[in-house]
Design an enzyme around this catalytic site. Structure first.
Site, short mmCIF file in Angstrom:
data_model
loop_
_atom_site.label_atom_id
_atom_site.label_comp_id
_atom_site.label_asym_id
_atom_site.label_seq_id
_atom_site.Cartn_x
_atom_site.Cartn_y
_atom_site.Cartn_z
N HIS A 72 0.71 -1.29 0.10
CA HIS A 72 -0.14 0.04 0.13
C HIS A 72 0.96 1.20 0.04
CE1 HIS A 72 0.44 -0.04 4.60
NE2 HIS A 72 0.30 1.38 4.37
N ASP A 124 -0.55 -7.49 1.48
CA ASP A 124 0.12 -5.97 1.53
C ASP A 124 1.56 -6.39 1.63
OD1 ASP A 124 0.22 -3.51 1.79
OD2 ASP A 124 -0.36 -3.17 3.82
N GLY A 226 3.58 6.38 8.69
CA GLY A 226 4.95 6.56 8.27
C GLY A 226 5.83 5.32 8.77
N SER A 228 4.43 2.22 8.17
CA SER A 228 4.11 1.16 7.21
C SER A 228 5.31 0.72 6.51
CB SER A 228 3.02 1.68 6.04
OG SER A 228 1.91 2.11 6.66
N GLY A 229 5.18 -0.63 6.04
CA GLY A 229 6.10 -1.36 5.52
C GLY A 229 7.38 -1.74 6.23
#
Length: 570
Positions: A72, A124, A226, A228-229
């Site tokens: 995402h 994701d 911020g 994410s991932g």
């Protein structure tokens, strides 16, 4: 509201620059115990993914040319899949101020999962190929990736890292140091249990296959926009493995709101098939011990307790409503502070201070023993209730003090309005066997079959008591005793419960019937599903449970039988 956190086993394979340390190794010289800022060499696999010079997401170094992140981060109106717009920063503890150390690389390719649609639906996951390899050393080194057979210790503490917001409305202030937070790694089952307690239908069961959770029960700490991932990593015998990729959450670090993370083991083959030199490592030693005891209270599944439907069996959510020291009606515990009951039990007895609630039933012989007694703080009858034949026969009772769940004291799950019970299936009510002896018989579990309002109306239209019963409304549910060998008297206001894949749901509350509960004259119950909004408008504390799949279809149990139902009397 819900937002994204940015809104086979083989030996270890290394890339071209394999002269540095093996994967998953920290090289910290001066560790600060209890600190929240990362130390040099502590998380050498942490990456900052920067879109046009601004940090947007986190990532994890998994080889000298590969970064693992979330899909995402690269799909949506504010992001892009153009590799030229991105840079990857590694080996840096802060993102502003100076002097800034670390390694910066361009991105040559972005691979998102081909089935990814939305972060709430899973898949994701993304891979970034660096334009040039990075050298490994103290500040830059890969994490170890788990193979599909790797078993993480659910319930144990792992770590998440990133440069995301420190609060929902506050960005990380300069010099933007890399933050770390210790989180509990949670299985999909526990994750869904916790989310069901948030009373948000759209997030009642978010951990689909390939999604697990990480969270801090009391809130106040945790990933945010911020992050994410970025990685969730766990240490095993001194080697760090990546258990998950930060995906999304409800807000930031809210109490009992764990973060959904992409489960890396579920995508190990996907990663391996698209990369060369990714840092997979074999799990050494036996699988660590998992324990999620106390991580989620949930509903409908009393811990360490099997329901017994015999005459001596006790139900952990059953309550006895006492007026003047005498049992008047049954009720169902739906949270630590709330009981659901039938409104007709309180006609001309609506003063809440006159009632006592007995909870935590245990059986010693024929007579029940109760662990807890509570007064009432509130007694709320449905505003539309007039009499039982006109529906809305439902009431909410708030206990004067909440109870603590235990082996003999637990909440039953409330069904959402969209829940569909299997008509004709076996559910359970409580009743007393009619006996010639003057002494009242003990309550016992009675297996009953569900009937829809159409079939129930047919039964009553052919009954000698049809004139007394009145029409069966859509917000009513009927149940008939399956084995008509015993003459039973139902428990007034008591619960009708149904088990679905081991979880018990409150289908109805005993409203009216002739006391037999036979197919010719079924017991009539208030359908709890029809009152989801009314319950939620009064309290958000009730434990709602998401229906396990698959949802049953409507059956002939809600149609009129071809042959007339024989009349019977009680």
């Amino acid at each position: 509201w819900v937002w994204g956190l940015d809104s086979m086993a083989s030996r270890l394979q290394q890339g071209a620059a394999a002269a540095g340390p093996a994967c998953g190794q920290q090289r910290v010289l001066n560790r600060i115990v209890g600190g929240t800022n990362a130390q040099r060499g502590e998380w050498p696999w942490q990456a900052s993914l920067q879109l046009r010079g601004e940090h947007l997401c986190g990532g994890t170094l998994i080889g000298d040319k590969w970064i693992l992140s979330a899909a995402h981060c690269f799909i949506g109106k504010d992001t892009t899949k153009d590799p030229a717009a991105w840079k990857v920063v590694l080996g840096r503890l802060q993102l502003s101020g100076g002097p800034l150390q670390g390694v910066v690389r361009n991105v040559s390719q972005i691979i998102t999962h081909e089935k990814y649609q939305d972060y709430t639906k899973g898949m994701d996951i993304a891979l970034l190929r660096l334009a040039e390899p990075v050298p490994f050393g103290r500040d830059v080194a890969p994490i170890c990736l788990p193979y599909p057979s790797h078993q993480f210790a659910f319930g144990s503490q792992c770590w998440a890292t990133g440069w995301g917001r420190v609060m929902e409305d506050r960005t990380l202030p300069p010099p933007m140091p890399l933050k770390k937070v210790e989180l509990d790694l949670l299985s999909a089952e526990t994750c869904n249990c916790i989310h069901s307690n948030l009373r948000q239908k759209e997030l009642s069961s978010p951990a689909r296959p390939g999604l697990i959770c990480a969270g801090f029960q009391s809130g106040g700490v945790g990933p945010c926009q911020g992050d994410s991932g970025g990685p969730v990593v766990c240490s095993e015998n001194g080697t760090w493995f990546q258990a998950g990729i930060l995906s999304f959450s409800v807000g930031c670090a809210r109490p009992h709101s764990p973060i959904l993370i992409t489960e890396v083991t579920a995508y190990a083959s996907w990663i391996e098939n698209r990369t060369w030199g990714a840092s997979f490592a074999v799990q050494t030693g036996p699988a660590p011990f998992s324990s999620e005891e106390g991580k989620c209270k949930g509903c409908g599944k009393p811990k360490g307790y099997e329901l017994n439907f015999s005459a001596t069996g006790a139900w952990p959510w059953y309550v006895s409503l006492q007026f003047g020291g005498q049992h008047v009606c049954g009720g169902a515990l739906i949270s630590e502070s709330w009981v659901l009951a039938a409104a007709h039990c309180f006609i001309e007895r609506q003063e809440h201070t006159d009632w006592k609630v007995l909870l935590g039933e245990r059986r010693e012989g024929a007579e029940p023993r109760w662990q807890e007694e509570r007064g009432l703080q509130k007694l709320i009858l449905h505003g539309a209730f007039v009499n039982v034949t006109e529906g809305s026969d439902i009431a909410l009772l708030q206990l004067a003090q909440p109870v603590v769940f235990g082996e003999h004291l637990w909440a039953v799950c409330l069904p959402y309005e969209t829940h569909r019970f299997r008509l004709g299936g076996t559910c359970w009510a409580r009743g007393r066997e009619k006996a010639r002896a003057p002494t009242p018989q003990p309550l016992q579990g009675v297996g009953v079959a569900l009937l829809g309002p159409v079939a129930c109306n047919c039964s009553y239209s052919q009954s000698i008591l049809a004139g007394e019963a009145g029409p069966i409304l859509p917000e009513m549910l009927c149940a008939a005793q399956q084995a008509e060998l015993l003459a039973m008297q139902g428990d007034d206001g008591g619960a009708l419960i149904c088990s679905e894949k081991g979880t018990w749901f409150l289908a109805g509350l005993s409203s009216f019937s002739n006391g037999c509960g036979r197919k010719s004259q079924p017991g009539v119950y208030t359908d709890v599903r029809a009152h989801e909004k009314w319950i939620m408008d009064i309290t958000r504390d009730g434990y709602f449970g998401n229906q396990p799949m698959p949802v049953p279809a409507i059956t002939e149990e809600d149609t009129c039988p071809v042959e007339p139902t024989p009349r019977s009397s009680c």
